[in-house]
Enzyme design. Structure first.
Site, PDB file in Angstrom:
ATOM      1  N   SER A   1       4.673  -6.878  -1.929  1.00  0.00           N
ATOM      2  CA  SER A   1       4.389  -5.448  -1.192  1.00  0.00           C
ATOM      3  C   SER A   1       5.704  -4.621  -1.580  1.00  0.00           C
ATOM      4  O   SER A   1       6.311  -4.833  -1.619  1.00  0.00           O
ATOM      5  CB  SER A   1       3.945  -5.646  -0.206  1.00  0.00           C
ATOM      6  OG  SER A   1       2.999  -6.752  -0.286  1.00  0.00           O
TER       7      SER A   1
ATOM      8  N   GLU B   1       2.026 -12.190  12.176  1.00  0.00           N
ATOM      9  CA  GLU B   1       2.415 -12.998  13.479  1.00  0.00           C
ATOM     10  C   GLU B   1       2.186 -12.468  14.896  1.00  0.00           C
ATOM     11  O   GLU B   1       2.334 -11.468  15.147  1.00  0.00           O
ATOM     12  CB  GLU B   1       3.765 -13.878  13.819  1.00  0.00           C
ATOM     13  CG  GLU B   1       3.840 -14.091  12.168  1.00  0.00           C
ATOM     14  CD  GLU B   1       3.656 -13.790  11.007  1.00  0.00           C
ATOM     15  OE1 GLU B   1       4.419 -12.000  10.971  1.00  0.00           O
ATOM     16  OE2 GLU B   1       3.620 -13.674   9.947  1.00  0.00           O
TER      17      GLU B   1
ATOM     18  N   THR C   1      -1.746 -12.969  -6.073  1.00  0.00           N
ATOM     19  CA  THR C   1      -2.222 -13.360  -5.094  1.00  0.00           C
ATOM     20  C   THR C   1      -2.610 -14.209  -3.835  1.00  0.00           C
ATOM     21  O   THR C   1      -1.543 -15.065  -4.680  1.00  0.00           O
ATOM     22  CB  THR C   1      -3.830 -14.618  -6.754  1.00  0.00           C
ATOM     23  OG1 THR C   1      -4.265 -13.633  -7.641  1.00  0.00           O
ATOM     24  CG2 THR C   1      -5.395 -15.637  -5.695  1.00  0.00           C
TER      25      THR C   1
ATOM     26  N   HIS D   1      -1.124  -3.354  -4.987  1.00  0.00           N
ATOM     27  CA  HIS D   1      -0.334  -4.862  -6.090  1.00  0.00           C
ATOM     28  C   HIS D   1      -2.144  -3.608  -6.836  1.00  0.00           C
ATOM     29  O   HIS D   1      -3.161  -3.842  -6.736  1.00  0.00           O
ATOM     30  CB  HIS D   1      -1.361  -5.950  -5.555  1.00  0.00           C
ATOM     31  CG  HIS D   1      -0.039  -6.119  -3.763  1.00  0.00           C
ATOM     32  ND1 HIS D   1      -0.167  -7.428  -3.951  1.00  0.00           N
ATOM     33  CD2 HIS D   1      -0.210  -5.988  -3.035  1.00  0.00           C
ATOM     34  CE1 HIS D   1       1.097  -7.394  -2.922  1.00  0.00           C
ATOM     35  NE2 HIS D   1       0.745  -6.647  -2.519  1.00  0.00           N
TER      36      HIS D   1
HETATM   37  I1  8IG Z   1       4.614  -6.126   4.306  1.00  0.00           I
HETATM   38  O1  8IG Z   1       5.698  -8.821   9.165  1.00  0.00           O
HETATM   39  C1  8IG Z   1       4.635  -7.607   5.641  1.00  0.00           C
HETATM   40  N1  8IG Z   1       4.221  -8.590   5.143  1.00  0.00           N
HETATM   41  N2  8IG Z   1       3.255 -12.538   7.890  1.00  0.00           N
HETATM   42  N3  8IG Z   1       4.580 -10.712   8.701  1.00  0.00           N
HETATM   43  C2  8IG Z   1       4.287 -11.379   7.798  1.00  0.00           C
HETATM   44  N4  8IG Z   1       3.551 -10.885   6.191  1.00  0.00           N
HETATM   45  C3  8IG Z   1       4.343  -9.851   5.969  1.00  0.00           C
HETATM   46  C4  8IG Z   1       4.638  -8.972   7.480  1.00  0.00           C
HETATM   47  C5  8IG Z   1       5.308  -9.732   8.611  1.00  0.00           C
HETATM   48  N5  8IG Z   1       5.189  -7.347   6.993  1.00  0.00           N
END
Ligand code: 8IG
Length: 284
Positions: A52, A205, A105, A84
């Site tokens: 990402s 989270e 994936t 992606h």
């Molecule tokens: I971009 O704050 C991205 N991916 N678990 N937490 C989690 N995955 C993520 C986050 C995030 N930001």
């Protein structure tokens, strides 16, 4: 494509006796043969996975020799996550043949852990000895605002999932190569280093979970990488991990985490992190 059809077993035929790990290895070998055939590049040196926020850096890595859709290669699924692209690109960077995976994936797609680490096993089967794994993630450090690249020094796997089968005791001391981190520090002095914590996702989270991560020594949170790196170490790859902080972790700003923020940060950072990766590849 299902694993069975990729291997040429139709629905009307019974699958061969189940030897799951051999099966995963055979599928990776078939994927590597397809990549060699379709790119005309018989062996690759360095695998790079762009997570990402990193999609925009692919063009900076070098000269594109060939590009395939992941869905055309045995064992790969089309990644549905925005940002992606789901491509596999063969890139020439100086004297190195780079195999770049644009999009991965994730465990939360529920395609199974083998699908998640298939690109790692494919890279190893394609001849790669080095894996550069990137991701976008949440940051727990106030001093690392969105847009900060962070070298992964170690990980905490909170998914409860492993790509290993049976009594496969893979050593994860120095999983994130100190040698490769030193090379990055020479190319980009002062880049921060941190501990990446993988959750299963797809939910972000809670603030309480971020409090737990802080207490156990995590600096970054995301939904990829740790399980992939375990597979990479099993395959003998030397690993370099780089995270792009795309948002502050939950509860840190009083604001919700949005996909827009994540994508915007990636786009805004593409030139800087692309430059970093491009300068790095000839050195690893
Ligand atoms: I971009 O704050 C991205 N991916 N678990 N937490 C989690 N995955 C993520 C986050 C995030 N930001």
């Amino acid at each position: 494509m299902t694993r069975e059809s990729a291997l040429g077993y139709g629905r009307h035929m019974s699958a061969p006796p189940a030897t799951p790990l051999d099966d995963a290895g055979a599928l990776a070998a078939e994927a590597a043969r397809t990549i060699a055939h379709r790119t005309g590049v018989l062996g690759h040196d360095i695998a790079v996975v762009l997570g990402s926020g990193w999609a925009g850096v692919a063009d900076a890595l070098g000269h594109t020799v060939a590009e395939l859709n992941q869905s055309e290669v045995p064992g790969f699924s089309q990644s549905p996550v925005v940002g992606h692209a789901g491509k596999i690109r063969s890139i020439r960077a100086g004297d190195r043949a780079v195999l770049a995976f644009l999009g991965r994936t994730h465990l939360y797609q529920d395609l199974g852990v083998d699908a998640t680490v298939h690109y790692v096993r494919t890279a190893a089967a394609a001849g790669c000895r080095t894996l550069v794994v990137t991701n976008g993630c949440g940051g727990l450090r106030e001093e690392w605002p969105p847009g900060t690249p962070v070298l992964i020094r170690d990980h905490i796997n909170l998914t409860g999932i492993t790509p290993l089968r049976g009594a496969t005791f893979v050593d994860l001391t120095d999983a994130y190569s100190a040698r490769l981190r030193a090379i990055v520090q020479a190319v980009s002095p002062g880049i921060p280093e941190g501990v990446y914590t993988q959750f299963h996702g797809p939910q972000y989270e809670t603030p309480a979970e971020i409090g737990m991560v802080r207490a156990i020594g995590g600096d970054l949170v995301g939904m990829s990488t740790a399980v992939e790196v375990i597979a990479a170490r099993e395959a003998g790859l030397e690993v370099l991990g780089i995270s792009l902080v795309t948002n502050y972790a939950a509860g840190m700003t009083g604001q919700p985490i949005t996909s827009e923020e994540v994508l915007d940060t990636g786009q805004a950072s593409a030139t800087r992190i692309g430059d970093l990766l491009a300068r790095l590849l000839p050195e690893v």
